[in-house]
Each structure stands twice: as structure tokens, then as C-alpha cells.
Design a protein around this motif. Structure first.
Motif, PDB file in Angstrom:
ATOM      1  N   LEU A 416       0.841  -1.195   0.000  1.00 58.40           N
ATOM      2  CA  LEU A 416       0.000   0.000   0.000  1.00 58.40           C
ATOM      3  C   LEU A 416       0.878   1.247   0.000  1.00 58.40           C
ATOM      4  N   HIS A 417       0.582   2.155  -0.894  1.00 53.90           N
ATOM      5  CA  HIS A 417       1.353   3.398  -1.004  1.00 53.90           C
ATOM      6  C   HIS A 417       0.388   4.527  -1.353  1.00 53.90           C
ATOM      7  N   GLY A 418       0.795   5.739  -0.983  1.00 59.11           N
ATOM      8  CA  GLY A 418       0.002   6.909  -1.330  1.00 59.11           C
ATOM      9  C   GLY A 418      -1.281   6.989  -0.541  1.00 59.11           C
ATOM     10  N   GLY A 419      -2.131   7.933  -0.925  1.00 58.90           N
ATOM     11  CA  GLY A 419      -3.399   8.123  -0.262  1.00 58.90           C
ATOM     12  C   GLY A 419      -3.371   9.293   0.683  1.00 58.90           C
ATOM     13  N   PRO A 420      -4.462   9.536   1.391  1.00 59.44           N
ATOM     14  CA  PRO A 420      -4.523  10.644   2.351  1.00 59.44           C
ATOM     15  C   PRO A 420      -3.486  10.474   3.458  1.00 59.44           C
ATOM     16  N   SER A 422      -3.923  10.511   6.698  1.00 62.20           N
ATOM     17  CA  SER A 422      -4.364   9.576   7.739  1.00 62.20           C
ATOM     18  C   SER A 422      -4.118   8.133   7.303  1.00 62.20           C
ATOM     19  N   TRP A 423      -4.373   7.850   6.054  1.00 60.89           N
ATOM     20  CA  TRP A 423      -4.148   6.497   5.521  1.00 60.89           C
ATOM     21  C   TRP A 423      -2.662   6.156   5.553  1.00 60.89           C
ATOM     22  N   GLN A 424      -1.812   7.090   5.138  1.00 59.10           N
ATOM     23  CA  GLN A 424      -0.380   6.820   5.105  1.00 59.10           C
ATOM     24  C   GLN A 424       0.173   6.601   6.513  1.00 59.10           C
ATOM     25  N   THR A 723      -7.371  14.133  11.498  1.00 59.71           N
ATOM     26  CA  THR A 723      -6.513  13.316  10.637  1.00 59.71           C
ATOM     27  C   THR A 723      -5.926  12.153  11.425  1.00 59.71           C
ATOM     28  N   SER A 727      -6.515   8.114  11.118  1.00 60.78           N
ATOM     29  CA  SER A 727      -5.397   7.161  11.009  1.00 60.78           C
ATOM     30  C   SER A 727      -5.549   6.041  12.029  1.00 60.78           C
ATOM     31  N   TRP A 730      -8.097   3.607  10.587  1.00 54.49           N
ATOM     32  CA  TRP A 730      -7.543   2.714   9.564  1.00 54.49           C
ATOM     33  C   TRP A 730      -6.585   1.705  10.182  1.00 54.49           C
TER      34      TRP A 730
END
Length: 803
Positions: A416-420, A422-424, A723, A727, A730
């Protein structure tokens, strides 16, 4: 090496065999000392320490309670069947002669709105008859002793119809020794009219007999239920004793500062886990006793027991008490192998090892290799080898999920790479360390997978029974049978049934057996008896197409393509043929009239409409009393729209003959049986998910505490709290969702294999699957919501201060 370590490295004059202050470093005494120190730290660790200890104890409490309940099953079944045997006598091969110590005994069971009511009729032959357990003396004529539950039902407004069916005065209640459980509906009544051929004569209760073995699908369900309950418990206990590892490691670093070596810190850590597990063992015993007290209010699979029945064996209880704390110490020692604690609060974790896949599918693969051949072999057969193969295969398949989950989480988050933002943040955290999350989620995975598999098995079995009852119950009909004395009595029964509210039709005959007379060339035991029906011309016309009929005629049916050559006009038959091979009975000869004609059955065969009769006889041609055990067979059609039509029919039948028996597809007892087990399993799975969610909360808060300086830094740089909150969501959701997906795949596969073993169509219990998924999502939101307040507290500028 630190200066402190250099000063204490030789441990004084004792050399390597001595520790700080000259204490010995090896032996049982050292273990006991270090474990006791760890227990003191756990007991005096402040609020945070007590929270961790309480959570560990809660997890172990649940596991120990379930293990104690499982260990009580053998004693429970022995006690249940023991009372069943002690109060019964199913008849003796050679009935005793009437005496002062004998009585006539008959079954008078009935069903009331889907619930079985056990009834027994007695009539003493003397003044000292045998008495079943739970009763001091037999009731008087026209009176009955009832169970407390039946007494309450008869006294309630809803039991009025049943009260009309039991025309006896209540003289007292039956004690616990005469009941299978506190909710059982049963009674013992003395009937002044009970006589031969109703019932049989006995001289004692407690005849030894073996209960009918469980059906193969039921055995399969019991085995899988045990596996589905025990496997998550094992995983959950292993996970519970590791709650708080991160904070515990920081605390152990202070011990290194005073010269404690690494093995000692590991033993102290094991002592902390031991303290929580011992509290859990005590809590499990308390929870077990509390659950034991609720036994009278719980009915599973029509089994309701007394609290005293739920008692684990001494050996099993001792093993649980010893092995659970020992497992806590072992799990903690294994967990500490990957951690090195140095003085001054420095904790070194081993470099994360790349999780390899090659060995992880081995567990589920071996489990599948054990289960797939069982599905190929055809219907399940109950034997010790198959039981071991099923239990081992299912357990390996479920445990294989816990081995696959860490690799799956790493494999997914690593790509998984990139994204908002909070996701990172969440993905990066899982990439750095996902062990704590996957460890807690593994319990969810095993519990959900096992629950889905067992629910699929029960849904398939329940659907099979429902289809069978629906097919046989398309025609609203009840079959009744009882002892027959003469045809006028049968006619009176038909008249009374036809006058019952809701009855649309009633028909019946008196059935019996006839065989050839014994000869030297044809022993009696080698013959197969023929069936005959006695009834009026009107009743016989319902069975066969008769050319004409008047009382006194006999008809030979032509349904059999290979008829018995002995069944011809003028042939002599024995109306008292032996039913059991080897019996020697006095023959009752009867000659088929030479005027007998042939008739064709309207619906030859078995089933709701079918019949198999070799002879049709009118009452004047044969007295039913000459037959050996003649049976009155009645078929009653009713209108479903009439309220309580079935109960009115049962009441009429009971008034005609209390010992009459019923066969119908009106009630499907399996619906209630399977529904109760399904509901109990679902409730257990939900409780497990919630407890594991509590463990996830502690793990998440500990990880936040480790990153408090980082969180303060992010807050100082303007990262919004929303944010970081997302995170956190997620970070919790990814392992849980992957675990649920793995559980769904494993549960569906295992459930399909189980249904194949019983030759049932593969049916998925989608409502349960959806409920499990929804509960998993609720756990994610639950964990995130309760973790937000600590997150807000740690996102403060004060967190950047240092000394």
C-alpha cells in the motif's frame, strides 16, 4: 558494556553462579523468587498496571469458565442419563406374576403446543408396589404427581387445554431425583381402568438400558461445536497474557538499571503474567459458578439440567487450574525472546523478520487433508478414528488462520502506497509493527471462522428437517394408534374424533399380524408375518377398491407382485405369530374363508396416503381379540384455520385412551433445538469479539503512549486531530477486515466440507455472516472511539518537554 554492568558483572565472590547481592541465579528457588517479584509488580503497578492485569484476568476468566463448562459435559450427561434410567422400566422379557410388589405401567406421553409432556400411568397390584425416584408414594386412584414446571403450566391460563387433557387431581410434586431437569413437564398418575393389554407389569424401577445413540449429523455437530468453542479459547488465553507487553518492557528496563540480568527480567515478566492468569483462574471459577446457577433457566437441544449436574471432573479441574497459569508463563517467556531490555529504559526489539509463507499453509493444508477424505467417503459414520480426524482437521484448519493472518497483513500493507495523510500514517505504522494488532485480531478470526462453519452445519441440518416436515406436513393429518380391544371401541373413537372442533375427516382400522402355522418343515422363526386390517365396509373402501362388501367378508389384496402362496382362500393362518425371533408362542389358528375375494389397494405403499395390507377383514369374520397385540390405527384430517385444532384432537384422543400414541408432522422439534444452539453460539461469538475489542483498545493506547512525543510533534506542526483520529481508525480497521475476510473464507470452506460429510446441500447462513461482519465493524468503531480521548491527551505541546 555500561559502567554499572562492569561493576556487577562478576556478581561478587560467587562468580557466574551468583547474582546481585550474592543470590543464586538458577534453581526452583530463583524461579519462585522472580515470579513472586513479578506478581508484586503487577499488584502494585498503579492504575495502568491494574488495567492491564484486569484485562488479562478478564480474558483468562472467560477461557477458564468455558474450559470448566466443557469439562463438566461428561458428568452432566452421566447424571442426566442416570436419572433417566433410574426412573424407567421399559418392560421385562418375562413379565412377573401379579403380587403385592408389582404394578401395571404404561406410557401416556403427549405434546402440547410443540412441547413434549412425559406421562406415566400406574395401577398397583398390591400394597407395596415399586416407587420411582423422586416420589415417596404413588398417588391414589384418579390423582397424579406432577413436576413443578407442569404444575405451573397447568395453573396458568395458557395451560387450560392441557388441563382438560389430564383429568387427574394434583396430589403433589415430583422431586428432583425423578426429573431430568427443572423445566421438564412430566407426571405420574394412577388409573383405575389400566389393564391388559394397556402397558405391562413390572416389579422394580431402574432397569438397565442404553439410550439410543445420537444420529451421525448430531455427533458431527457436537464435535464441531466443541472445536469451535475450544480453539478460540486457547487462542484468546494466549493473547490475553500478552496484553501490556510494551509498557511492561519499559518497566523492566528499570530493573536492568539495578543489575538484573535478562533471564531474570523475563522471569519477572512471567510473574506479572502469572498474577493476571491466577486472577483469571479465580475469576473463571466464579464465572463458572455463576453460569452454573443459571442452568435451570437454559435449555439447549431439549436438555435442561440442575446446577449440581454441571460439575467438572477433579482431574480435569486440576489440569485447567495448573495448565492455564503454566501456559501464561510459557507464552510470556516465548514473547520475551524477541526483546532485549537494557538499562535506562532502552528496549531493543529484534530486527523484524520477513514473514515467510512456505510453512504457514501447512496447518490448514494438513487439516484439509484430514477432512476432504471424510467428505469423499460418503455419509459420516461415528467411530473413534473419524472423530479424531474430524476434530484434528477442523482445529488445524482454524489454527491455520492464525498462522496465515500475520503474513497476509504484512503482504497487504507492504504493497500500500500513497493516499490521504491519515491512511499513510496508519499503513506506515502497520508496516513498522503489526504483531500486536494481528495477535489480537487472530482471536476474532478463529472465533468467526468457527462460528460460521458451525452455523452452516446447523443451517443445513435444520433446512433438511424443515424440508422433510414441510413435505410430510403438506396434508394436515395426525396419525394415532393404541391398543384395540374390539371394533365397537374403534367406532366410538372415530365418532368422537369426527365431532372434535377442526376435524374434517377421520378413518381407521384395527391392524394385526398373521403367519403360517408352524410345521416341522417350516419353523416359526423363519417365517415373515402378513399384515391384516379389520374394519367396517365403509372403512375398508377407503383402503381398497372392493367389488361389493358386507359384514363377514374377507378380501385378499393384490398389491404384491410376488404374493405369499399361503395366502389363498381356505388357507390356515396363525393369529399369534412370534414377533421376536426365537419366541415360542401358542398358535391361534384361523382359516381364510373360501369365499374370500381379491381387492386392489387404492394407494399401496408407505407414506401419508399409502397402506400395506395383505388381508382386509370385516369385524364379523374375525374377532380382534384373537390377534396378538392388535393395534387401532387412526388417521385424522383437520383444518389448519381452526384455532388449536391439533390440541383439541390430542385432548379427544387422550380421553378415549390415555396411552394412545401420535405420529404427525405438525410439530418440528428440531426448529427449537437448532435455534437455541445457534443463538447460544452467536452470543458467545459476539462476547468474544467484544472482549478481543477490549484487548485491541489496550494495545492501541499503549502504542499511542509509545509515540506520545511523535504525536506532540505532529500536533505542533499543525496536523489536525481529525486526521490522526482517522489514522487510528484505519490502523484498527485494516487488520480486522483482513482477519474477517480470512475467517469468512475458512468458515465457508469448513462448513461446506461438513455439509458434504452428511450429504446435505451446501447452505450458507447469510444472516449470521452479515451479523458477524457487522459486529466486526462495530468492534472497529468501538476501539477507535475509546482510543480517541487518550489520543487527544497525548497531542499536547507539553509532550515535547524533556529532562
Amino acid at each position: 558494556m555500561s559502567p554499572l554492568r562492569s561493576r556487577t558483572g562478576t556478581y561478587g565472590a560467587g562468580g557466574e553462579g551468583r547474582g546481585p547481592l550474592g543470590a543464586a541465579r538458577f534453581g526452583p528457588g530463583v524461579w519462585a523468587r522472580d515470579l513472586a517479584m513479578g506478581m508484586r509488580f503487577a499488584a502494585g503497578g498503579g492504575r495502568e498496571g491494574w488495567i492491564r492485569t484486569a484485562l488479562t484476568a478478564a480474558g483468562v476468566t472467560l477461557g477458564v469458565a468455558v474450559l470448566l463448562l466443557g469439562a463438566s459435559v461428561p458428568h452432566l450427561m452421566d447424571a442426566w442419563h442416570g436419572r433417566e434410567k433410574a426412573r424407567e422400566n421399559l418392560g421385562q422379557r418375562h413379565q412377573p406374576r401379579p403380587s403385592d410388589t408389582t404394578l401395571r405401567y404404561a406410557s401416556a406421553d403427549t405434546t402440547f403446543r410443540g412441547t413434549e409432556v412425559r406421562g406415566r400411568l400406574v395401577r398397583p397390584d398390591g400394597t407395596h408396589p415399586p416407587v420411582p425416584p423422586g416420589i415417596d408414594r404413588l398417588p391414589g386412584p384418579g390423582r397424579m404427581l406432577v413436576s413443578p414446571a407442569l404444575k405451573d403450566l397447568l395453573g396458568s391460563p395458557g395451560g387450560a387445554l392441557l388441563r382438560d387433557r389430564l383429568p387427574y387431581e394434583i396430589a403433589g410434586t415430583i422431586g428432583d431425583a425423578g426429573l431430568l431437569g427443572p423445566k421438564e413437564l412430566t407426571y405420574v398418575a394412577q388409573s383405575a381402568t389400566l389393564a391388559a393389554p394397556d402397558g405391562y407389569r413390572i416389579d422394580h424401577f431402574g432397569k438397565s438400558w442404553d439410550p439410543r445413540p445420537m444420529s451421525a449429523p448430531a455427533v458431527l455437530l457436537v464435535i464441531m461445536t466443541c472445536v469451535a468453542l475450544m480453539t478460540p479459547v486457547m487462542v484468546f488465553i494466549g493473547t490475553s497474557v500478552r496484553f501490556g507487553n510494551e509498557r511492561r518492557e519499559e518497566r523492566l528496563a528499570a530493573l536492568r538499571l539495578v543489575g538484573t540480568d535478562v533471564p531474570t527480567t523475563r522471569r519477572i515478566a512471567s510473574g506479572e503474567a502469572l498474577f493476571g492468569s491466577l486472577l483469571g483462574v479465580a475469576g473463571g471459577a466464579v464465572l463458572f459458578l455463576a453460569a452454573r446457577g443459571l442452568a435451570p433457566y437454559i435449555t439447549l437441544w431439549d436438555i435442561n439440567v440442575f446446577p449440581a449436574d454441571i460439575t467438572p471432573g477433579p482431574l480435569a479441574a486440576a489440569l485447567i487450574t495448573l495448565l492455564v497459569p503454566a501456559a501464561a508463563v510459557l507464552v510470556t517467556l516465548l514473547a520475551q525472546r524477541s526483546v532485549t531490555v537494557d538499562p535506562l529504559g532502552v528496549v531493543h526489539h529484534r530486527r523484524p523478520v520477513r514473514r515467510r509463507l512456505w510453512w504457514r499453509p501447512a496447518l490448514p493444508a494438513v487439516g484439509a487433508l484430514l477432512l476432504v477424505p471424510l467428505s469423499w467417503e460418503g455419509p459420516w459414520t461415528d467411530n473413534p478414528l473419524n472423530t479424531v480426524r474430524l476434530a484434528a482437521g477442523a482445529m488445524l484448519l482454524l489454527l491455520g488462520v492464525t498462522a496465515l493472518l500475520p503474513w497476509l497483513v504484512d503482504a497487504v500493507v507492504g504493497r500500500l502506497h500513497g493516499g490521504p495523510v491519515s491512511w499513510q500514517l496508519a499503513v506506515r505504522r502497520l508496516q513498522l509493527s503489526s504483531s500486536s494488532a494481528t495477535r489480537a485480531v487472530s482471536g476474532i478470526t478463529v472465533a468467526v471462522a468457527g462460528a460460521i462453519a458451525v452455523h452452516m452445519l446447523m443451517t443445513g441440518m435444520q433446512a433438511g428437517y424443515a424440508a422433510a416436515y414441510a413435505e410430510s406436513g403438506k396434508l394436515p393429518r395426525i396419525g394415532l394408534w393404541g391398543n384395540a380391544k374390539d371394533w365397537p371401541r374403534a367406532q366410538r373413537a372415530l365418532t368422537a374424533l369426527r365431532a372434535t372442533p377442526g376435524v374434517t375427516d377421520a378413518r381407521g382400522t384395527i391392524d394385526g399380524l398373521a403367519g403360517p402355522l408352524p410345521t416341522d418343515r417350516a419353523p416359526v422363526s423363519a417365517t415373515h408375518p402378513s399384515t391384516l386390517a379389520i374394519g367396517s365396509c365403509a372403512e375398508l373402501r377407503r383402503l381398497a377398491q372392493l367389488p361389493s362388501c358386507r359384514d363377514g367378508e374377507v378380501f385378499l389384496t393384490s398389491h404384491n407382485p410376488d404374493p405369499d402362496p399361503a395366502l389363498v382362500p381356505g388357507a390356515r393362518l396363525d393369529l399369534n405369530p412370534p414377533i421376536v425371533r426365537g419366541d415360542r408362542l401358542d398358535p391361534h389358528p384361523w382359516t381364510i374363508p373360501r369365499s374370500a375375494r381379491t381387492a386392489r389397494l387404492l394407494s399401496p405403499g408407505h407414506g401419508p396416503e399409502g397402506s400395506f395390507y395383505d388381508l382386509l377383514v370385516t369385524p364379523s369374520a374375525l374377532d380382534p381379540s384373537r390377534l396378538n397385540a392388535p393395534s387401532m390405527e387412526l388417521r385424522v384430517d383437520f383444518d389448519r384455520s381452526v384455532p388449536d385444532a391439533v390440541e383439541h384432537i390430542r385432548t379427544t384422543a387422550s380421553r378415549l385412551d390415555p396411552a394412545v400414541q401420535e405420529s404427525s408432522a405438525v410439530d418440528n422439534p428440531h426448529d427449537g433445538q437448532y435455534s437455541s444452539v445457534r443463538n447460544a453460539l452467536f452470543a458467545g461469538a459476539v462476547v468474544t469479539l467484544l472482549l478481543i475489542g477490549a484487548g485491541l483498545i489496550i494495545t492501541t493506547v499503549e502504542q499511542l503512549h509509545e509515540r506520545r512525543r511523535l504525536l506532540s510533534t505532529l500536533d505542533a506542526h499543525g496536523i489536525r486531530r481529525a486526521t490522526l483520529g482517522r489514522s487510528l481508525l484505519w490502523q484498527t480497521a485494516l487488520p480486522v477486515l483482513l482477519g474477517l475476510a480470512l475467517a469468512l473464507a475458512c468458515g465457508l470452506s469448513l462448513g461446506a466440507l461438513l455439509l458434504t460429510m452428511i450429504d446435505s446441500a451446501v447452505t450458507v447462513d447469510w444472516p449470521v455472516v452479515l451479523a458477524m461482519t457487522t459486529t466486526g465493524a462495530a468492534v472497529i468503531l468501538f476501539v477507535t472511539a475509546l482510543s480517541l480521548p487518550p489520543l487527544w491527551r497525548m497531542m499536547r505541546p507539553e509532550g515535547l518537554r524533556t529532562e
